[in-house]
Every structure is written in structure tokens, then in C-alpha cells.
Design an enzyme around this catalytic site. Structure first.
Site, PDB file in Angstrom:
ATOM      1  N   SER A 179     -84.583   3.410  -1.899  1.00  0.00           N
ATOM      2  CA  SER A 179     -85.675   3.421  -2.873  1.00  0.00           C
ATOM      3  C   SER A 179     -86.597   4.617  -2.716  1.00  0.00           C
ATOM      4  O   SER A 179     -87.114   5.129  -3.709  1.00  0.00           O
ATOM      5  CB  SER A 179     -86.486   2.133  -2.764  1.00  0.00           C
ATOM      6  OG  SER A 179     -86.975   1.951  -1.459  1.00  0.00           O
ATOM      7  N   HIS A 207     -82.073  -0.580  -6.581  1.00  0.00           N
ATOM      8  CA  HIS A 207     -82.218   0.643  -7.384  1.00  0.00           C
ATOM      9  C   HIS A 207     -80.891   1.119  -7.970  1.00  0.00           C
ATOM     10  O   HIS A 207     -80.858   2.078  -8.731  1.00  0.00           O
ATOM     11  CB  HIS A 207     -82.878   1.749  -6.552  1.00  0.00           C
ATOM     12  CG  HIS A 207     -84.255   1.351  -6.157  1.00  0.00           C
ATOM     13  ND1 HIS A 207     -85.348   1.552  -6.963  1.00  0.00           N
ATOM     14  CD2 HIS A 207     -84.706   0.664  -5.064  1.00  0.00           C
ATOM     15  CE1 HIS A 207     -86.424   1.033  -6.394  1.00  0.00           C
ATOM     16  NE2 HIS A 207     -86.058   0.494  -5.232  1.00  0.00           N
ATOM     17  N   LYS A 238     -86.084  -3.944 -12.309  1.00  0.00           N
ATOM     18  CA  LYS A 238     -86.105  -2.472 -12.346  1.00  0.00           C
ATOM     19  C   LYS A 238     -85.269  -2.030 -13.556  1.00  0.00           C
ATOM     20  O   LYS A 238     -85.753  -2.152 -14.674  1.00  0.00           O
ATOM     21  CB  LYS A 238     -85.648  -1.925 -11.003  1.00  0.00           C
ATOM     22  CG  LYS A 238     -86.576  -2.411  -9.859  1.00  0.00           C
ATOM     23  CD  LYS A 238     -86.252  -1.794  -8.543  1.00  0.00           C
ATOM     24  CE  LYS A 238     -86.925  -2.509  -7.374  1.00  0.00           C
ATOM     25  NZ  LYS A 238     -88.386  -2.383  -7.328  1.00  0.00           N
TER      26      LYS A 238
HETATM   27  C1  LIG Z   1     -84.886  -1.811  -2.041  1.00  0.00           C
HETATM   28  C2  LIG Z   1     -85.751  -2.887  -2.609  1.00  0.00           C
HETATM   29  N1  LIG Z   1     -85.461  -4.169  -2.348  1.00  0.00           N
HETATM   30  C3  LIG Z   1     -86.204  -5.163  -2.834  1.00  0.00           C
HETATM   31  C4  LIG Z   1     -87.288  -4.917  -3.630  1.00  0.00           C
HETATM   32  C5  LIG Z   1     -88.099  -6.060  -4.129  1.00  0.00           C
HETATM   33  O1  LIG Z   1     -87.675  -6.434  -5.409  1.00  0.00           O
HETATM   34  P1  LIG Z   1     -88.676  -7.161  -6.401  1.00  0.00           P
HETATM   35  O2  LIG Z   1     -89.521  -6.104  -7.013  1.00  0.00           O
HETATM   36  O3  LIG Z   1     -87.787  -7.866  -7.366  1.00  0.00           O
HETATM   37  O4  LIG Z   1     -89.488  -8.111  -5.572  1.00  0.00           O
HETATM   38  C6  LIG Z   1     -87.636  -3.585  -3.937  1.00  0.00           C
HETATM   39  C7  LIG Z   1     -88.762  -3.195  -4.792  1.00  0.00           C
HETATM   40  O5  LIG Z   1     -89.607  -3.775  -5.240  1.00  0.00           O
HETATM   41  C8  LIG Z   1     -86.851  -2.552  -3.411  1.00  0.00           C
HETATM   42  O6  LIG Z   1     -87.154  -1.274  -3.659  1.00  0.00           O
END
Ligand SMILES: Cc1ncc(COP(=O)(O)O)c(C=O)c1O
Length: 385
Positions: A179, A207, A238
Site C-alpha cells: 500500500s 490494493h 478501494k
Molecule cells: C493493505 C491493507 N490492508 C487492509 C486495509 C484495511 O482495509 P479497510 O479499509 O477495508 O478497512 C488497508 C487499508 O485501509 C490496506 O491498505
């Protein structure tokens, strides 16, 4: 007073240049935004394919509200398991090419719960040093031991696996497209190591979902590694333009999570409109590959332009372009100079990234126009110190 630490902590954050504040967006999430009252080109969104306000999602949400109402009323195991949850799960499993899928309320909750369910006491989790905060917290909650291996460092991972023979359960966890760094995990190597050392693999495709060819199912699917990855996790918030998250894997994995995963069990299930949006989003992603192509073209165009201006960029060529600055204050100053001129490129600093690696996290969208990119490059030129 017992709460004096609050003011003290805030003072320390401000002194260290690490204090954060919320910015306000008026109107829709798009390639341009009205941010704190100012029109800006938006390079700080994970709405990569630009479908967060697509009419197909909006219509699906409205129809779901008309038919099923607004709230789900309870957790999935009580009376909150509605037909749309199951329909979405069938759709995700088919999209990802797995036996089954399970929806979670957010990616953060999914990562917390999955790691706690699969590792447990006496277990060992191997985690890439740059994994997302939700994975780090999931490791902490897992009650197992945690071996952190250097970012993408397969020799380090192998060494840790060799030392792990007595662990009750072993799980390697990595993001696929990282990310903050925009680089890719060597998934084929990870799967090979896992097979040699009897470990499970969990891949966070937050991502990557929606972005990779051929159909947007993610990097695991692109590389044909589904068989070797025990848990594929991703978010609906996303590229899919909505909210929530999923895991995809075997029926047994789904069943175990339904029975044991606390962040799945003890929470009200997502409302019908959110499920309907995700179903519509997957249909769009599969049927409109041109969005992925436009995203790839835009990423390439901006990357080349920024390099020509002398900026240092990391990443794998995908839609996340880390523009490396190093020092946290200089990074935030560059972000501010860009903002004042009409470009929103969010500065990322510790603790989100290691000290000395502050960067602008530039993310592209399929909907950015050539004109917006050219305009933005002029602003990057003017803001350079
Ligand atoms: C790599 C990664 N995993 C998990 C999440 C969490 O996902 P969510 O936004 O659906 O809580 C994010 C970002 O928010 C992320 O960048």
C-alpha cells in the site's frame, strides 16, 4: 488530572511534526475534489477505477434499500445473514476462482480476526516488515509468536522458516501490491517456501483487487497461485468503490471463520445497500477492462513525467507511486506547496512508514484526464525545491 497525558501527547506530536488533522471533502470522490474549500487534482484516493460514484452502484444500492431496507439488524450468526450477503459471497468466490468467500465489515477487521483465528498460541506468523497496520495488529492479537522478515527478503524468510520446525501452526502473511511502497511481493517464491516448510499463506490484496489483468481478481489470480494461497483477503472499499472486505478460500476456511473469528462473529453485518454496491462493482470490473487499461496508462504517464522532472519514485509501475522525500517535515512541506497550487498528494510519514522514508503517496485513478495530468505535472515542477 488523570487525563493530562492527552494534552502532553498532542504537544509532543506537534513538536515532532507528526500531528494529523482531518481534511474535509465537499461533493463526490473523483479525479478532482473540493478539499477544504479548494479545487484540487486528487492523487490521494484508493478509488482507483473511479467507480465510487458510478450510477450502476448507486442504482443497485437504492434498489436494495427499497427491497430489503436500510440496516441488517444483527450479526450474521443471529438474524443478520441476508440473501445479499450470500449472493455477494458466491460472486466473490467465482471472481477469485475459489471454493468459497466470506464478507467482513472492513479489511481492518478481517485482518485482525483471520490472524487470531488461524495462528493461536504456539503458532508462528511470518510477516513482511512493511505489512499494513491491520496485519501488524492482527499478528499482535494472534497470541502466536511473530517473525518479521525484511521487506520482500526471501532469504530472511527462508531462514526464519528453517528455525520454526517446532511451531504448532505456521502462517506467512504479506500484501500483494504494497500500500505505501507500491511494489509487489514475490508471491511464487513465498508459495514455494511455504510448501517446503509446511506453512499456510495469507495474501492481502487490498490494493491489487480490481487492478490486475486479466479480470481484476488480484495478483494471486494473475499469477495462477490460487492453489498455494490458503487465504486471499481484499477490501470492497478501494478499487471496488464501496465498503467492506472479503476473504476467499476453501469452504472449510469459511466455515472455521464463521465459527471462530471474533471480528466476524461479534459485529452487526453490513447493510444490504453495501452488498448490492459490491455486486454491481464486481460486474463492472469484469465487464469494463478499459478502466484497468486507463489506470495503467495514467500511472505510466505520470511516472514518466515526474521522473523527467527529477523526482525519485519507487513502486512497481502500478497505480501507487511513492515519491520519496525522506525527512518528514520536508515531505509535508512539499505536500503543502502542491496543495496550495491545486494538487492533493498526501504526505506519508512515521509511524505509517519507517523514519527517514517519508514520501508522497501518489495514487492514480482511471478517470484522470490527460489535461489533469499535464496540469499536475506543471504544478509538480513549480513546487520542486
Ligand atoms: C493493505 C491493507 N490492508 C487492509 C486495509 C484495511 O482495509 P479497510 O479499509 O477495508 O478497512 C488497508 C487499508 O485501509 C490496506 O491498505
Amino acid at each position: 488530572m488523570g487525563s493530562d497525558f492527552v494534552e502532553n501527547e498532542l504537544r509532543q506530536l506537534k513538536a515532532a511534526g507528526l500531528h494529523r488533522r482531518l481534511r474535509r471533502v465537499e461533493g463526490e470522490q473523483g479525479p478532482t475534489l473540493i478539499l477544504d474549500g479548494r479545487a484540487v487534482v486528487n492523487f490521494s484516493s484508493n478509488n482507483y477505477l473511479g467507480i465510487a460514484n458510478h450510477p450502476a452502484l448507486a442504482e443497485a444500492a437504492k434498489a436494495a434499500i427499497d427491497r430489503y431496507g436500510c440496516g441488517s439488524g444483527a450479526s450474521r450468526l443471529i438474524s443478520g445473514n441476508m440473501t445479499l450477503h450470500e449472493e455477494l459471497e458466491r460472486k466473490i468466490a467465482e471472481f477469485k476462482g475459489t471454493e468459497a468467500a466470506l464478507v467482513f465489515n472492513s479489511g481492518f477487521q478481517a485482518n485482525l480476526g483471520i490472524l487470531a483465528t488461524l495462528v493461536g498460541e504456539g503458532g508462528l506468523v511470518f510477516s513482511d516488515a512493511l505489512n499494513h497496520a491491520s496485519i501488524i495488529d492482527g499478528c499482535r492479537l494472534s497470541r502466536g509468536k511473530v517473525a518479521i522478515y525484511g521487506h520482500l527478503d526471501m532469504n530472511h524468510l527462508e531462514g526464519e522458516l528453517k528455525r520454526s520446525s517446532s511451531a504448532r501452526r505456521k502462517l506467512i502473511v504479506t500484501e500483494s501490491l504494497f500500500s505505501m511502497d507500491g511494489d509487489e511481493a514475490p508471491l511464487a517464491d513465498i508459495v514455494g517456501l511455504a510448501q517446503r516448510h509446511g506453512a499456510m499463506v495469507m495474501v492481502d490484496e487490498a490494493h491489487a483487487t480490481g487492478v490486475y489483468e486479466p479480470n481484476g481478481a488480484g495478483l494471486v489470480a494473475k499469477l495462477g497461485l490460487g492453489e498455494g494461497v490458503f487465504v486471499q483477503m481484499g477490501t470492497l472499499g478501494k478499487a471496488l468503490g464501496g465498503f467492506g472486505a472479503y476473504i476467499a478460500g476453501s469452504k472449510a476456511l469459511r466455515d472455521l471463520l464463521i465459527n471462530r473469528c471474533r471480528s466476524f462473529i461479534f459485529t452487526t453485518s453490513l447493510p444490504p445497500a453495501v452488498m448490492a454496491m459490491a455486486i454491481a462493482a464486481i460486474d463492472l470490473i469484469r465487464t469494463e477492462p478499459e478502466r484497468r487499461q486507463a489506470l495503467a496508462n495514467n500511472s505510466e504517464r505520470l511516472r514518466a513525467g515526474l521522473r523527467r522532472l527529477g523526482y525519485t519514485l519507487g513502486g512497481s509501475g502500478r497505480q501507487i507511486l511513492p515519491l520519496m522525500v525522506g525527512d518528514a517535515n520536508r515531505c509535508m512541506e512539499l505536500s503543502q506547496r502542491l496543495l496550495e497550487r491545486g494538487v492533493f498528494a498526501h504526505g506519508i510519514r512515521p509511524p505509517t512508514v519507517p523514519p527517514g522514508t517519508s514520501r508522497l503517496r501518489i495514487t492514480l485513478m482511471a478517470m484522470h484526464t490527460q489535461h489533469q495530468l499535464a496540469q499536475a505535472l506543471e504544478i509538480f515542477k513549480a513546487a520542486k525545491d
